[in-house]
Design an enzyme around this catalytic site. Structure first.
Site, short mmCIF file in Angstrom:
data_model
loop_
_atom_site.label_atom_id
_atom_site.label_comp_id
_atom_site.label_asym_id
_atom_site.label_seq_id
_atom_site.Cartn_x
_atom_site.Cartn_y
_atom_site.Cartn_z
N GLY A 53 25.63 9.34 28.49
CA GLY A 53 24.32 9.97 28.41
C GLY A 53 23.28 9.02 27.83
O GLY A 53 23.63 8.01 27.22
N CYS A 80 31.69 6.36 27.17
CA CYS A 80 30.38 5.87 26.72
C CYS A 80 29.81 6.80 25.64
O CYS A 80 30.30 6.79 24.52
CB CYS A 80 29.43 5.71 27.92
SG CYS A 80 28.05 4.58 27.56
N TYR A 81 28.80 7.62 25.93
CA TYR A 81 28.30 8.56 24.92
C TYR A 81 29.44 9.44 24.42
O TYR A 81 29.54 9.73 23.22
CB TYR A 81 27.19 9.43 25.51
CG TYR A 81 26.62 10.44 24.54
CD1 TYR A 81 25.53 10.12 23.72
CD2 TYR A 81 27.15 11.72 24.44
CE1 TYR A 81 25.00 11.05 22.83
CE2 TYR A 81 26.64 12.66 23.55
CZ TYR A 81 25.57 12.32 22.75
OH TYR A 81 25.05 13.24 21.86
N HIS A 169 32.72 2.60 31.88
CA HIS A 169 32.55 3.67 32.87
C HIS A 169 33.66 3.55 33.92
O HIS A 169 33.58 2.75 34.84
CB HIS A 169 31.17 3.57 33.53
CG HIS A 169 30.05 3.99 32.63
ND1 HIS A 169 29.67 5.30 32.46
CD2 HIS A 169 29.25 3.26 31.81
CE1 HIS A 169 28.68 5.37 31.59
NE2 HIS A 169 28.40 4.15 31.18
N GLU A 171 34.33 5.72 36.11
CA GLU A 171 33.98 6.47 37.31
C GLU A 171 33.34 5.61 38.39
O GLU A 171 33.19 6.06 39.52
CB GLU A 171 33.06 7.63 36.96
CG GLU A 171 31.71 7.25 36.39
CD GLU A 171 31.69 7.08 34.88
OE1 GLU A 171 30.61 7.24 34.30
OE2 GLU A 171 32.73 6.76 34.31
N ASP A 226 21.91 10.89 55.39
CA ASP A 226 21.98 12.17 54.69
C ASP A 226 21.41 13.32 55.52
O ASP A 226 22.04 14.37 55.66
CB ASP A 226 21.26 12.09 53.34
CG ASP A 226 21.71 10.89 52.52
OD1 ASP A 226 22.89 10.50 52.65
OD2 ASP A 226 20.89 10.33 51.78
N LYS A 372 27.07 9.38 48.66
CA LYS A 372 26.93 8.81 50.00
C LYS A 372 28.26 8.64 50.72
O LYS A 372 28.38 8.97 51.91
CB LYS A 372 26.22 7.45 49.90
CG LYS A 372 25.86 6.84 51.24
CD LYS A 372 24.68 7.51 51.89
CE LYS A 372 23.41 7.22 51.15
NZ LYS A 372 22.22 7.82 51.81
#
Length: 626
Positions: A53, A80-81, A169, A171, A226, A372
């Site tokens: 965050g 992280c946060y 991170h 992810e 998209d 995406k």
């Protein structure tokens, strides 16, 4: 039906939803929740993730957090946060780190600590960092499972409490071991695989039917990935007779783009779309604007104006028509669309007019929870050809956000002082990664334009550093051969500097133009500049397709800068990137032969005064410059 799940608490990170997506792609159902949520949300949860965050845990205005969540007897992993929050809540100390980390770092696992998170993972791993804070003192009962050069407490755990935290991170794709860490965490939680792509498709189709009920749907159809896949989903769920695609030529399309888009749709069998030429309307809407946010908002609001005109022209009953958009989750995140997130840039599909329609339930966004790569997978499952599914992304505002503008009046004493400070910063940064000979011929400078970036989940608006290598003759400059050295130099600059958020390499400057003649010119997003940009952009895309590199990279953006020797000339930036999910990216390093071909053809255009290559990852820079 109850479904076991991993719950991701969103503290406002740019990557929070990406965590949930990773678990779903691995086959584990995952949901997003607010950190203030009630304990009832965790009824079927096997584990919890605390996201990153933009806040610091020691600040006053931090996201509201229900500390009762820590009483749950299930595993919790902080990132992280979340890493900082777990340390703080269990008695550790968190503060500003001596050195922040943005981009790549090497995580070294502690050989004396056995961690279930790192089973099957080599002791040294590349990870992706984006932080300025750090754990300064670890909490009692926790042990250090891994560290980096500048972050001694990069991985912590307390097995007795089932608590884990990581500074990196996991992810993002640029932490290659991230999926394995998440798989290990899910296994430690006792999760069984319960989610797949067929389920996702069926859920989306049912949501479309539930939202639309007996109403028809009008879709803004840009021709990009998209909106195209949104169009296909709507057609499959509701049938072509209840869906109308509206492709607006806003004057910001690439060369011949509107005609190419229409032909591709007809070839596939879509016949329920119309093309509206509104280029004059959009050019008028942004006339004289220089602020990037105001330009984006003007474009977005004008889409609503044109939509209303088309509805009237087509004699559509507004009460029977919803408006659809191909909004992705990154669009929402970067627009500050979740409770704790910060605005990086306002997307055209999140301007005030759109927000009003959203609040009234008059907009349908079937892929708003996807990224995406997930959308492309859905497109292939629907049978769409690569010609439509694998096109480079092209945002609704199109080339308008690739043309940087300047009114010739707004440059202030503060700008001048910060530009000077940026020069001084750049001169002090050690670039020892280049050989001695390269260092001797390396010139450093700073472009007098600002571009948007994202660092530690915050928006930045800073200057680009310029590296110029030895001259090759006729205005052409040396291109370094090793991408790794360029990336290392780029990271060293943006990690160390307060006023710099990009690093570019000068590729060419017109031989007849001296350095002191290059100035910031007055320039707006007008048809002449757009036409110039279209020519440069078309050269790059043509050569990328001929060489096969169009299919290798994720996207190429060509940026037009009002930095030249005269007002009717410009400088241009090449911005090829590789990405999976848009939230992070690495600049794409093109083969030297291909680069030389592109540079030579662009240099032949008489309005080109200089050409640069953007060698910055995301973070700290965004894809585009506005």
């Amino acid at each position: 039906m109850a479904r076991s799940k991993i719950v991701v608490l969103d503290f406002g990170s740019q990557y929070a939803h990406l965590i949930a997506k990773r678990f779903r792609m691995l086959g584990f159902y995952s949901e997003i929740a607010l950190p203030s949520t009630d304990l009832s949300v965790f009824e079927d949860a096997k584990g919890v993730i605390f996201s990153g965050g933009p806040s610091s845990v020691y600040e006053e205005n931090v996201p509201e957090f229900n500390e009762e969540i820590l009483s749950l007897n299930i595993p919790i992993l902080g990132l992280c946060y979340g890493h900082h929050l777990i340390s703080k809540c269990y008695g550790g100390k968190v503060g500003k780190a001596e050195i922040g980390e943005f981009g790549f770092a090497e995580l070294h696992l502690n050989p004396e600590v056995k961690s279930p998170l790192f089973e099957g993972i080599a002791p040294v791993q590349q990870v992706w960092m984006s932080h300025q804070d750090g754990v300064l003192e670890i909490p009692e009962g926790f042990e250090v499972a891994g560290s980096t050069k500048d972050c001694p407490a990069a991985a912590l755990q307390n097995l007795q409490k089932k608590r884990f935290s990581l500074q990196c991170h996991c992810e993002v794709k640029d932490t290659p071991c991230g999926n394995q860490i998440f798989e290990n965490f899910a296994r430690y939680c006792g999760m069984e695989k319960n989610w797949d792509q067929d389920t996702v498709l069926q859920v989306i189709l049912q949501q479309i039917k539930d939202h639309a009920k007996d109403r028809n749907v009008l879709l803004f159809l840009s021709g990009g990935v998209d909106s195209t896949i949104t169009f296909a989903l709507l057609n499959k769920a509701l049938g072509q007779n209840r869906v109308l695609g509206l492709h607006i030529d806003n004057g910001f399309m690439r060369k011949n783009e509107s005609a190419d888009v229409a032909e591709a749709y007809r070839k596939f069998g879509f016949n329920n779309f119309i093309v509206e030429d509104a280029s004059e309307s959009f050019l008028n809407a942004i006339a004289g604007l220089t602020d990037p946010q105001k330009k984006r908002m003007a474009v977005g609001e004008n889409f609503i104006t044109v939509r209303n005109e088309v509805v009237a022209k087509q004699h559509l009953n507004e009460d029977q028509w919803l408006l659809a958009q191909g909004t992705l989750y990154p669009d929402i995140i970067e627009s500050g669309g979740t409770k704790n997130s910060k605005t990086i840039k306002t997307h055209h599909n999140r301007v005030a007019g759109i927000q009003t329609l959203l609040e009234k339930g008059l907009i349908i966004e079937p892929i708003r929870d996807l990224y995406k790569d997930e959308v492309r997978a859905i497109g292939k499952k629907l049978g769409l050809p690569d010609e439509l599914v694998m096109r480079h992304p092209f945002p609704g505002p199109g080339l308008s956000i690739n043309v940087l503008c300047n009114d010739g009046k707004s440059w202030s004493e503060k700008d001048e002082a910060e530009l000077k400070a940026a020069h001084e910063e750049l001169e002090k940064i050690q670039l020892s990664m280049f050989c001695q000979n390269c260092n001797a011929s390396l010139k450093r400078s700073v472009l007098p334009v600002r571009s948007v970036g994202v660092q530690g989940d915050f928006r930045t608006y800073r200057f680009p550093a310029v590296l110029t290598f030895k001259e090759e003759g006729e205005g052409f400059f040396h291109i370094p051969k090793k991408r790794e050295k360029v990336e290392e130099a780029s990271s060293a600059i943006t990690n160390s500097a307060k006023y710099l958020n990009r690093t570019v390499i000068k590729l060419y400057q017109k031989p007849s133009v001296k350095d002191d003649e290059m100035k910031l010119q007055e320039g707006y997003c007008e048809k002449k500049r757009l036409d110039q940009l279209r020519e440069v952009d078309n050269i790059v895309l043509t050569e990328l397709r001929k060489s096969g590199w169009y299919d290798i990279i994720f996207q190429h953006l060509t940026i037009d800068l009002p930095y030249a020797s005269r007002p009717d000339h410009a400088s241009f930036v090449l911005r090829p990137v590789c990405s999976e999910d848009v939230m992070t990216a690495r600049f794409a390093w093109l083969p030297q032969e291909l680069m030389q071909t592109i540079i030579t053809k662009i240099a032949a255009l008489d309005f080109v005064d200089a050409l640069f290559f953007d060698a910055t990852n995301k973070p700290p820079a965004t894809f585009g410059w506005e």
